[in-house]
Enzyme design. Structure first.
Site, PDB file in Angstrom:
ATOM      1  N   HIS A  86      18.046  -8.241 -22.082  1.00 58.34           N
ATOM      2  CA  HIS A  86      17.243  -7.499 -23.049  1.00 58.34           C
ATOM      3  C   HIS A  86      17.946  -6.213 -23.487  1.00 58.34           C
ATOM      4  O   HIS A  86      18.089  -5.941 -24.677  1.00 58.34           O
ATOM      5  CB  HIS A  86      15.873  -7.159 -22.457  1.00 58.34           C
ATOM      6  CG  HIS A  86      14.983  -6.484 -23.444  1.00 58.34           C
ATOM      7  ND1 HIS A  86      14.109  -7.162 -24.249  1.00 58.34           N
ATOM      8  CD2 HIS A  86      14.879  -5.179 -23.803  1.00 58.34           C
ATOM      9  CE1 HIS A  86      13.495  -6.301 -25.041  1.00 58.34           C
ATOM     10  NE2 HIS A  86      13.948  -5.088 -24.789  1.00 58.34           N
TER      11      HIS A  86
ATOM     12  N   LYS B  88      15.891  -4.258 -37.236  1.00 56.67           N
ATOM     13  CA  LYS B  88      15.387  -3.345 -36.198  1.00 56.67           C
ATOM     14  C   LYS B  88      15.202  -1.998 -36.894  1.00 56.67           C
ATOM     15  O   LYS B  88      16.190  -1.315 -37.207  1.00 56.67           O
ATOM     16  CB  LYS B  88      16.400  -3.252 -35.049  1.00 56.67           C
ATOM     17  CG  LYS B  88      15.929  -2.331 -33.938  1.00 56.67           C
ATOM     18  CD  LYS B  88      15.962  -3.017 -32.601  1.00 56.67           C
ATOM     19  CE  LYS B  88      15.482  -2.114 -31.496  1.00 56.67           C
ATOM     20  NZ  LYS B  88      15.270  -2.793 -30.248  1.00 56.67           N
TER      21      LYS B  88
ATOM     22  N   HIS C 158      20.622  -2.540 -27.009  1.00 58.83           N
ATOM     23  CA  HIS C 158      20.815  -1.085 -26.963  1.00 58.83           C
ATOM     24  C   HIS C 158      22.215  -0.732 -26.468  1.00 58.83           C
ATOM     25  O   HIS C 158      22.408   0.307 -25.856  1.00 58.83           O
ATOM     26  CB  HIS C 158      19.788  -0.435 -26.028  1.00 58.83           C
ATOM     27  CG  HIS C 158      18.374  -0.579 -26.494  1.00 58.83           C
ATOM     28  ND1 HIS C 158      17.870   0.119 -27.573  1.00 58.83           N
ATOM     29  CD2 HIS C 158      17.357  -1.340 -26.041  1.00 58.83           C
ATOM     30  CE1 HIS C 158      16.604  -0.209 -27.758  1.00 58.83           C
ATOM     31  NE2 HIS C 158      16.268  -1.094 -26.847  1.00 58.83           N
TER      32      HIS C 158
END
Length: 291
Positions: free
Chosen positions: A162, A224, A178
């Site tokens: 993730h 995003k 990220h």
């Protein structure tokens, strides 16, 4: 824990600054990589997949890939990036080879001074055992233990996937992603399209040597609206930082304000049982620029 100036968590800031100083594998902006910030991204409502492109060129104009591949922690990290299915709800199959790669990555980061420092601190706080093998097992559970993020499928996600790789929810929404190395790799293969940096006003404009960035991008066509990541830092720095915050705070969401180097940050970590659900930094200000 004592509060520092600007409402920061002083003890945690001190520990993270120690880790920052130990990050010998951090890449140097302008030398090991170059970013091209271009324009400021516009507002995109949650769930919308159309965004004005304020950046015609990629975010990364140069990355010294040979240097990345010559450093064990990056080399093993890059090997892990292609081991995951993008969509949640698709059960992950962990092969023996992937299991080995997970372990090689953990072994490599555990040899670094950063992880040794993080381990010592967590032992002192009563949040980890001093035995290195037990600590490695704990890290494995936090980052690589598979869990079911999507109710309709099998075990389809883990903290590492993730946070560092990214995944999609029902093919409609980007989750995670990220990490700057993965962002660069996805951009290089034309899967990611950088749309511009996120800032509230002109005072907030980031610098090209900033090591933290709030940004907007699309990934395989999904937008995003606001993402955030460290830029140029080593994988071991991120694993150490997020592991410490995860283990220090017991609630479902940890939200802590710290000052690391010149950056005033909010570190956000979501818990998924004994594993990380997501974790990321949010830039509040840099060089005394108030965001």
């Amino acid at each position: 824990m004592a509060k520092g100036s600007q409402g920061t968590n002083q003890e945690l800031s001190d520990v993270l600054n120690e880790l920052w100083k130990l990050d010998v594998n951090r890449m140097k902006p302008g030398k090991d990589y170059k970013i091209n910030l271009q324009g400021k991204a516009g507002f995109v409502s949650e769930g919308s997949n159309s965004a004005r492109d304020s950046a015609r060129a990629p975010l990364f104009s140069y990355v010294n890939e040979n240097k990345l591949k010559s450093i064990d922690t990056y080399a093993y990290f890059i090997n892990l990036l292609d081991n995951y299915e993008m969509s949640t709800g698709v059960a992950e199959q962990v092969t023996k080879e992937e299991l080995k790669e997970n372990n090689l990555f953990l072994d490599a980061i555990l040899k670094t001074e950063i992880m040794k420092c993080a381990h010592r601190y967590l032992v002192r706080k009563g949040r980890a055992q001093s035995d290195p093998a037990q600590f490695k097992g704990q890290l494995y559970d936090i980052w690589f233990q598979l869990y079911r993020r999507d109710k309709s499928g099998g075990e389809d996600s883990c903290g590492f996937e993730h946070v560092f790789v990214g995944e999609t929810k029902h093919g409609k929404e980007i989750m995670g992603l990220h990490n700057w190395v993965q962002f660069y790799h996805q951009e290089k293969h034309n899967h990611v399209d950088y749309k511009g940096y996120k800032a509230r006003n002109n005072k907030d404009t980031p610098d090209e040597d900033d090591h933290v960035l709030n940004l907007q991008f699309s990934w395989n066509g999904l937008v995003k609206p606001v993402g955030s990541c460290f830029i140029g830092v080593s994988p071991e720095f991120e694993v150490a930082l997020f592991t410490i915050v995860f283990l220090l705070f017991d609630g479902r969401v940890a939200n802590v304000k710290v000052k690391v180097d010149e950056y005033l940050l909010e570190i956000v970590v979501y818990r998924f049982g004994n594993s990380i659900g997501t974790s990321y930094p949010k830039m509040i200000s840099s060089n005394n620029r108030d965001l």
